[in-house]
Design a protein around this motif. Structure first.
Motif, PDB file in Angstrom:
ATOM      1  N   CYS A  65       0.822  -1.214   0.000  1.00 32.54           N
ATOM      2  CA  CYS A  65       0.000   0.000   0.000  1.00 32.54           C
ATOM      3  C   CYS A  65       0.854   1.261   0.000  1.00 32.54           C
ATOM      4  O   CYS A  65       0.479   2.273  -0.617  1.00 32.54           O
ATOM      5  CB  CYS A  65      -0.953  -0.018   1.187  1.00 32.54           C
ATOM      6  N   GLU A  66       1.990   1.225   0.680  1.00 33.66           N
ATOM      7  CA  GLU A  66       2.906   2.372   0.601  1.00 33.66           C
ATOM      8  C   GLU A  66       3.373   2.565  -0.838  1.00 33.66           C
ATOM      9  O   GLU A  66       3.446   3.693  -1.339  1.00 33.66           O
ATOM     10  CB  GLU A  66       4.096   2.160   1.531  1.00 33.66           C
ATOM     11  N   ALA A  68       1.730   1.650  -3.508  1.00 31.96           N
ATOM     12  CA  ALA A  68       0.587   2.048  -4.334  1.00 31.96           C
ATOM     13  C   ALA A  68       0.274   3.535  -4.212  1.00 31.96           C
ATOM     14  O   ALA A  68      -0.410   4.093  -5.081  1.00 31.96           O
ATOM     15  CB  ALA A  68      -0.636   1.218  -3.947  1.00 31.96           C
ATOM     16  N   GLN A  69       0.758   4.178  -3.162  1.00 31.18           N
ATOM     17  CA  GLN A  69       0.558   5.626  -3.041  1.00 31.18           C
ATOM     18  C   GLN A  69       1.427   6.397  -4.029  1.00 31.18           C
ATOM     19  O   GLN A  69       1.192   7.592  -4.259  1.00 31.18           O
ATOM     20  CB  GLN A  69       0.866   6.074  -1.618  1.00 31.18           C
ATOM     21  N   ILE A  70       2.419   5.718  -4.601  1.00 32.64           N
ATOM     22  CA  ILE A  70       3.341   6.375  -5.529  1.00 32.64           C
ATOM     23  C   ILE A  70       3.247   5.762  -6.921  1.00 32.64           C
ATOM     24  O   ILE A  70       3.151   6.480  -7.919  1.00 32.64           O
ATOM     25  CB  ILE A  70       4.796   6.258  -5.024  1.00 32.64           C
ATOM     26  N   ALA A  71       3.276   4.440  -7.003  1.00 35.82           N
ATOM     27  CA  ALA A  71       3.422   3.738  -8.279  1.00 35.82           C
ATOM     28  C   ALA A  71       2.131   3.766  -9.104  1.00 35.82           C
ATOM     29  O   ALA A  71       1.038   4.037  -8.604  1.00 35.82           O
ATOM     30  CB  ALA A  71       3.844   2.300  -8.035  1.00 35.82           C
ATOM     31  N   ALA A  85      -7.101 -10.436   1.919  1.00 33.21           N
ATOM     32  CA  ALA A  85      -8.301  -9.695   2.314  1.00 33.21           C
ATOM     33  C   ALA A  85      -7.932  -8.512   3.203  1.00 33.21           C
ATOM     34  O   ALA A  85      -8.493  -7.414   3.061  1.00 33.21           O
ATOM     35  CB  ALA A  85      -9.266 -10.631   3.034  1.00 33.21           C
ATOM     36  N   LYS A  86      -6.981  -8.725   4.127  1.00 34.07           N
ATOM     37  CA  LYS A  86      -6.516  -7.628   4.980  1.00 34.07           C
ATOM     38  C   LYS A  86      -5.820  -6.554   4.142  1.00 34.07           C
ATOM     39  O   LYS A  86      -5.996  -5.349   4.391  1.00 34.07           O
ATOM     40  CB  LYS A  86      -5.569  -8.177   6.042  1.00 34.07           C
ATOM     41  N   SER A  87      -5.068  -6.963   3.138  1.00 37.10           N
ATOM     42  CA  SER A  87      -4.405  -6.005   2.256  1.00 37.10           C
ATOM     43  C   SER A  87      -5.423  -5.149   1.515  1.00 37.10           C
ATOM     44  O   SER A  87      -5.250  -3.929   1.375  1.00 37.10           O
ATOM     45  CB  SER A  87      -3.518  -6.744   1.239  1.00 37.10           C
ATOM     46  N   LEU A  88      -6.480  -5.772   1.018  1.00 37.86           N
ATOM     47  CA  LEU A  88      -7.514  -5.024   0.297  1.00 37.86           C
ATOM     48  C   LEU A  88      -8.243  -4.065   1.225  1.00 37.86           C
ATOM     49  O   LEU A  88      -8.589  -2.941   0.823  1.00 37.86           O
ATOM     50  CB  LEU A  88      -8.491  -5.988  -0.365  1.00 37.86           C
ATOM     51  N   ARG A  89      -8.493  -4.471   2.455  1.00 41.98           N
ATOM     52  CA  ARG A  89      -9.135  -3.563   3.418  1.00 41.98           C
ATOM     53  C   ARG A  89      -8.233  -2.373   3.706  1.00 41.98           C
ATOM     54  O   ARG A  89      -8.705  -1.231   3.815  1.00 41.98           O
ATOM     55  CB  ARG A  89      -9.465  -4.306   4.716  1.00 41.98           C
ATOM     56  N   ARG A  90      -6.935  -2.640   3.819  1.00 39.25           N
ATOM     57  CA  ARG A  90      -5.999  -1.537   4.048  1.00 39.25           C
ATOM     58  C   ARG A  90      -6.000  -0.577   2.858  1.00 39.25           C
ATOM     59  O   ARG A  90      -6.045   0.639   3.023  1.00 39.25           O
ATOM     60  CB  ARG A  90      -4.588  -2.091   4.279  1.00 39.25           C
ATOM     61  N   GLY A  95      -7.869   4.664   0.309  1.00 38.54           N
ATOM     62  CA  GLY A  95      -8.385   5.219  -0.940  1.00 38.54           C
ATOM     63  C   GLY A  95      -7.580   4.846  -2.159  1.00 38.54           C
ATOM     64  O   GLY A  95      -7.516   5.601  -3.132  1.00 38.54           O
ATOM     65  N   LEU A  96      -6.972   3.652  -2.140  1.00 34.96           N
ATOM     66  CA  LEU A  96      -6.115   3.215  -3.242  1.00 34.96           C
ATOM     67  C   LEU A  96      -6.877   2.262  -4.155  1.00 34.96           C
ATOM     68  O   LEU A  96      -7.438   1.270  -3.698  1.00 34.96           O
ATOM     69  CB  LEU A  96      -4.880   2.507  -2.693  1.00 34.96           C
ATOM     70  N   GLY A  97      -6.867   2.566  -5.455  1.00 41.25           N
ATOM     71  CA  GLY A  97      -7.546   1.712  -6.415  1.00 41.25           C
ATOM     72  C   GLY A  97      -6.612   1.028  -7.388  1.00 41.25           C
ATOM     73  O   GLY A  97      -7.068   0.380  -8.340  1.00 41.25           O
TER      74      GLY A  97
END
Length: 230
Positions: A65-66, A68-71, A85-90, A95-97
């Protein structure tokens, strides 16, 4: 893709059962992961907004997720459906798509060759025996674009075979004093999982077609490898 009967099944749990929701919920606290450390790592790897990143053994998705905030896009790969599932909730909470999950291992993931700029993996490759570590690293090398970067962190014994008992006992003691893992859990890792020696891991990385840029060791048990596709 169907594999021959001799191919290693990498979807089986080795060591702690991360299909257990309770293990997943306690994972971040026990690992003591730090998002600031992940951000520093990604900066060191030179992550940019146009990059595609893949994180193998993504766990609860903190590093993914860190990234995904950049890449541009992030592949979060893990054999545990509960971890994904925990990763998707995070990701949703942040707000990462642009984060896609895949329930797979190093030997079974499906990502096109030459399509990823940065690959990261923390404390996951030791789930494979050395023979299959080599196969996995060769797959990762093919997945990277030319010049792509690999970061690998794992439990690696930086010692001679005769020193394993002392190093193992020292690590067990340190883990009990500094983390949420008790003696039985660390002993299970040493006995049943597939951590290897430093010279073997470095050799596997290079034989897989990587240029090993840096290898950092601590406590004679932890290793960070920075490499690029040769």
């Amino acid at each position: 893709m169907e594999q021959p009967d001799w191919y290693y099944v990498d979807l089986k749990q080795v060591g702690i059962d991360f299909a257990d929701p309770a293990e997943v919920e306690s994972y971040d606290e026990r690992q003591a992961d730090d998002p600031q450390e992940d951000r520093a790592l990604l900066a060191r790897l030179g992550i940019e907004h146009f990059h595609v990143v893949a994180d193998f053994g993504c766990g609860t998705g903190m590093l993914a997720c860190e990234a995904a905030q950049i890449a541009k896009r992030v592949h979060a790969v893990d054999i545990s459906a509960e971890m994904l599932a925990k990763s998707l909730r995070r990701a949703k909470g942040m707000g990462l798509g642009n984060l896609a999950t895949q329930q797979a291992g190093f030997l079974s993931y499906e990502i096109p060759d030459n399509s990823v700029d940065i690959i990261t993996s923390k404390f996951a490759l030791h789930h494979l025996p050395d023979l299959w570590k080599g196969v996995a690293l060769a797959r990762l090398q093919r997945t990277l674009r030319p010049g792509g970067k690999l970061f690998l962190r794992d439990v690696v014994f930086e010692c001679d075979p005769t020193e394993v008992p002392a190093v193992a006992e020292s690590w067990i003691g340190w883990m009990g004093a500094n983390t949420g893992y008790d003696r039985a859990e660390v002993a299970t890792h040493i006995r049943d999982e597939h951590s290897t020696y430093s010279w073997i891991m470095a050799g596997l990385i290079e034989r897989a077609g990587f240029r090993l840029l840096q290898a950092d060791y601590s406590m004679r048990i932890y290793a960070d490898y920075f490499a690029e596709k040769a």
